[in-house]
Design a protein around this motif. Sequence first.
Motif, PDB file in Angstrom:
ATOM      1  N   UNK A   1      47.680  61.057  37.546  1.00 10.80           N
ATOM      2  CA  UNK A   1      47.301  59.097  37.504  1.00 10.80           C
ATOM      3  C   UNK A   1      47.150  57.934  38.346  1.00 10.80           C
ATOM      4  N   UNK A   2      47.006  57.533  38.622  1.00  9.38           N
ATOM      5  CA  UNK A   2      47.025  56.833  39.761  1.00  9.38           C
ATOM      6  C   UNK A   2      46.425  54.947  39.572  1.00  9.38           C
ATOM      7  N   UNK A   3      46.574  54.067  40.594  1.00  8.09           N
ATOM      8  CA  UNK A   3      46.929  52.956  39.945  1.00  8.09           C
ATOM      9  C   UNK A   3      45.544  51.885  40.634  1.00  8.09           C
ATOM     10  N   UNK A   4      44.816  50.730  40.573  1.00 10.38           N
ATOM     11  CA  UNK A   4      43.899  50.496  41.473  1.00 10.38           C
ATOM     12  C   UNK A   4      44.562  49.362  41.744  1.00 10.38           C
ATOM     13  N   UNK A   5      45.048  49.312  43.285  1.00  8.15           N
ATOM     14  CA  UNK A   5      44.913  48.190  44.049  1.00  8.15           C
ATOM     15  C   UNK A   5      44.396  46.765  43.869  1.00  8.15           C
ATOM     16  N   UNK A   6      45.449  45.705  44.070  1.00  9.66           N
ATOM     17  CA  UNK A   6      44.216  44.618  43.929  1.00  9.66           C
ATOM     18  C   UNK A   6      43.863  44.197  42.353  1.00  9.66           C
ATOM     19  N   UNK A   7      43.918  45.446  41.449  1.00  5.74           N
ATOM     20  CA  UNK A   7      43.365  44.736  40.002  1.00  5.74           C
ATOM     21  C   UNK A   7      41.870  44.494  39.870  1.00  5.74           C
ATOM     22  N   UNK A   8      41.458  43.802  38.863  1.00  2.00           N
ATOM     23  CA  UNK A   8      40.206  43.439  37.905  1.00  2.00           C
ATOM     24  C   UNK A   8      39.628  42.269  39.196  1.00  2.00           C
ATOM     25  N   UNK A   9      40.746  41.836  39.165  1.00  2.22           N
ATOM     26  CA  UNK A   9      40.278  40.328  41.130  1.00  2.22           C
ATOM     27  C   UNK A   9      39.738  41.045  41.763  1.00  2.22           C
ATOM     28  N   UNK A  10      40.066  42.236  42.663  1.00  2.00           N
ATOM     29  CA  UNK A  10      39.765  42.665  43.391  1.00  2.00           C
ATOM     30  C   UNK A  10      38.226  43.762  43.368  1.00  2.00           C
ATOM     31  N   UNK A  11      38.218  43.841  42.340  1.00  2.00           N
ATOM     32  CA  UNK A  11      37.240  44.879  41.955  1.00  2.00           C
ATOM     33  C   UNK A  11      35.920  43.751  42.399  1.00  2.00           C
ATOM     34  N   UNK A  12      36.329  42.620  40.738  1.00  2.00           N
ATOM     35  CA  UNK A  12      35.492  41.257  40.611  1.00  2.00           C
ATOM     36  C   UNK A  12      34.600  40.828  42.276  1.00  2.00           C
ATOM     37  N   UNK A  13      35.930  40.470  43.241  1.00  2.00           N
ATOM     38  CA  UNK A  13      35.411  40.353  44.793  1.00  2.00           C
ATOM     39  C   UNK A  13      34.524  40.642  45.443  1.00  2.00           C
ATOM     40  N   UNK A  14      35.295  42.318  44.877  1.00  2.00           N
ATOM     41  CA  UNK A  14      33.874  43.170  45.551  1.00  2.00           C
ATOM     42  C   UNK A  14      32.634  43.537  45.850  1.00  2.00           C
ATOM     43  N   UNK A  15      32.853  42.599  44.314  1.00  2.00           N
ATOM     44  CA  UNK A  15      31.134  42.495  43.957  1.00  2.00           C
ATOM     45  C   UNK A  15      30.589  44.071  42.769  1.00  2.00           C
ATOM     46  N   UNK A  16      31.334  44.559  42.858  1.00  2.00           N
ATOM     47  CA  UNK A  16      31.633  45.427  41.739  1.00  2.00           C
ATOM     48  C   UNK A  16      30.783  45.399  40.119  1.00  2.00           C
ATOM     49  N   UNK A  17      30.300  46.692  39.388  1.00  2.00           N
ATOM     50  CA  UNK A  17      29.508  45.923  38.453  1.00  2.00           C
ATOM     51  C   UNK A  17      31.191  45.536  36.681  1.00  2.00           C
ATOM     52  N   UNK A  18      30.557  44.516  36.692  1.00  3.68           N
ATOM     53  CA  UNK A  18      31.474  44.443  35.612  1.00  3.68           C
ATOM     54  C   UNK A  18      30.438  43.876  33.718  1.00  3.68           C
ATOM     55  N   UNK A  19      31.040  44.146  32.707  1.00  2.00           N
ATOM     56  CA  UNK A  19      30.663  43.611  31.272  1.00  2.00           C
ATOM     57  C   UNK A  19      31.655  42.526  30.982  1.00  2.00           C
ATOM     58  N   UNK A  20      31.037  42.134  29.894  1.00  2.00           N
ATOM     59  CA  UNK A  20      31.989  41.090  29.398  1.00  2.00           C
ATOM     60  C   UNK A  20      32.362  42.198  27.706  1.00  2.00           C
TER      61      UNK A  20
END
Length: 390
Positions: free
Chosen positions: A98-117
């Motif tokens: 089990x791992x944890x994503x550092x920075x959460x969705x905020x960092x995911x979004x700031x890094x320009x990674x794809x997401x959906x609504x």
Amino acid sequence: MKGMERRLAEIKSVIPEVEPQEALELQSRGAVLIDVRETDEIANGSPKGALRLGRGYLELRIEEQVPDKDRTLVLMCAGGVRSLFAADALHKLGYSDVRSMAGGFNRWKNNGLDFEIPRFLSDSDKERYSRHLLLPEVGEEGQLKLKDSKVLLIGAGGLGSPAAFYLAAAGVGTLGLVDHDVVDRSNLQRQIIHTEARVGTSKVASARQSIEELNPDVKVVGYETRLDASNVEEIFSAYDVILDGTDNLPTRYLINDACVKLGKPNVHAAVYRFEGQVTVFWPSHPDRPTGCYRCMFPSPPPPGAAPSCSEIGVLGVLPGVVGLLQSIEALKVLLGFGEPLLGQMLYYDALRASFDKLKLPKRAGCSCCGESAEFQEYEEYSEVCAAPSK
Ligand SMILES: [Zn+2]
């Protein structure tokens, strides 16, 4: 805060943290990315393909969602703290990686990674369809898919009545109804969507009223017209599945030819006295192409040769059974679960209380769906029986 920092440090010594990019790579290699944020947070976006399991239900539902305890799990939240606690909880439940994503969705979004609504059912829909949501074959995703689905019923009669009623109850978002007839008192013995008070009114309007009373969220599109060569394609093109509930043979050939031409699944049914039959014609199915109605009966019989319900009678409950079998096939086609009656005819004999399945082979030389068949134009079918839609 001191205690909290100490606790976080302890968790970090057990739970590895990964950057969003690494989480994405792990996900592409089969890891489950679990978004533990609450519904209102996720409404603004969540990584594609993430398992959305709010923190409150995480321990309760994880084993059902991810039974394999050796599968890699990457937990994420908004900023990377809640996911650490969540990951620790799952580690204690026996998940080995089990791992944890550092920075959460905020960092995911700031890094320009794809997401959906993501889309969700409303609370009232969750209540209405709760028995569907319990079935993994339907679930919230399937229910949303049904909401987006469009089913066209030809005939609001004996077959169309139960089919339309149950498809509306099941949550199919749009139901098209084609029928040019009015309710006759002799219809009420089997056409349960109509009522005594609506004798003499249009079948489409009567069916619409029953459906709206049952499930006001269903959009009913009425076509108070006779289906013919000039309107069939325009009407059919707006729908995902066509339910043939006519006992008018010219219309049945027209439905068949238009479905083959447009590549639409045709859930076909017919009733006769104490017997009924159901099949799904879908010659353009990508994996399991079937034949069509003309593979069985290449051309209509001469006028007057085929008797209709109004001439030979039908047991009132029978079209109920058969119309519901048709609507179940429609749900299977829409949601992709189970084995639709592709290339098979289910035959029901009410007197013997028996169901038989017959294979329906595709006929190589079929003028409609055969390999060398070329669509010319819709035939001008002559009326072979008088009754419109039963
Ligand atoms: Zn054919």
